[in-house]
Design a protein around this motif. Sequence first.
Motif: not given
Length: 336
Positions: A1, A39, A45
Motif C-alpha cells: 500500500m 486497497m 491506489s
Amino acid sequence: MRPLTLIRPQQLDQVRKRVADDPGQRVIRAGGLDLLDQMKEGLLSPQELVELRYVSDTHGLAMRGIQQQEDQRWAIGALVTLSQVANFDGLPPAAKALREAAGSAATPGIRNTATVGGNLLQRPRCWYFRRADLQCLKKGGKACLAVSGENKYHAILGGGPSFIVHPSTLAVALTALGGVARVVGDGGTRELPMAELFVGPKQDPLREHSLAAGEVITQLLLPALTREHHSAYEVAKEKHSHDWPLAEAAVSVQLQAGKIAAATVVLGHVAPVPWKAAGAEQVLVGQPPSAELFAQAAQAATTGANPLKHNAYKVPLSQGLVRKALHRACNIPLPE
C-alpha cells in the motif's frame, strides 16, 4: 500500500468538489471497510482519502441520524451504522425486514463500523474481480471469467455479460420496502429509487451504481409504513458466523380485508442487482394469504433463472427463503 493523505473537510460541498476534481486519485471514505479491502487487494491506489465522518454542516447532521420527517417518511442517515439500524426500536414494525437485514450482515465488530451508505455502494465480492492480477470483464477485460470458471456464488438471474451478484444486504430490504436514496450533487438534491441507483452489467459492466463523481448519498428514505404493511427478511449462508450470503429474500406485503393488496418480493445474492421477483408478486396480489399461495409464489420467484454450472442450488434455496419470509411476514406458521 503506497502512502496516502487523509483529508477531513467539515462541509459536504468541500468533500464533493475535492473528489470530483480528481476522481481517479481521490475517493470518499465513510466506514472504509470495503475501501480498505480494495486497497489491500491492489484494486485501488488513491492518493487521498476524503473523510465523510468529519462533515459537520446540515448535511453532516442529516447523515448521522434516524428520524421521521414531516411527510411521515423515515430518513436514515448514510453514516448510520448497521448496528444502529438493527438496534433502533423507533422504526415501525413494518420495517422489520430492514432491521433483520442489518443485523444479519458480517460480524458485530463490522456492523459497529460499516455504514448504511457504504453497504449500498460496496463493490462486488467476486473472487475473479478481487484478484488484482486477473483482468475480468468488470476491470475492462474481454470476458466474465466466472462463466467458464468456478461460479458457485455467481448470478442465476439477470446475469450477462458479467455474472457478479450484488453484495449489499441492505439493498435487498430497502428495495422490498420501497426505499429511496437522497443524493446531493452539483445540481442540488435528488431522490433515486433503488432500481435507478443500481446499474446492471447490461447497462455498464464497469459500474454498479449511477452516481456521478462527487455525488453523495446523504440519507435513505422509507415510505410512511402503516399497520397494514408487514415485512420479513431471510438469508442462507454456508456457516452461521461471518460469511457472505448464498441467497437472500426480503418481502413486504400490505394486508387489507383479509387479502394481499400489494406485495414486493426481492431476491439478493442471485443477480447483479437486487432482483424484484415480479412473477411472485403477481401470484400474491389480490389473494388471501395461505401456505399454498406462498408455495406458488416461491416457485414463481425464480422464473427465468439460468444457472451456471455450479450454482443451480440457488434456485430451490431462493424459493425456500421466499416462502419462509412470506410466512413470517403474514404470521402464518410454516407447514410441518
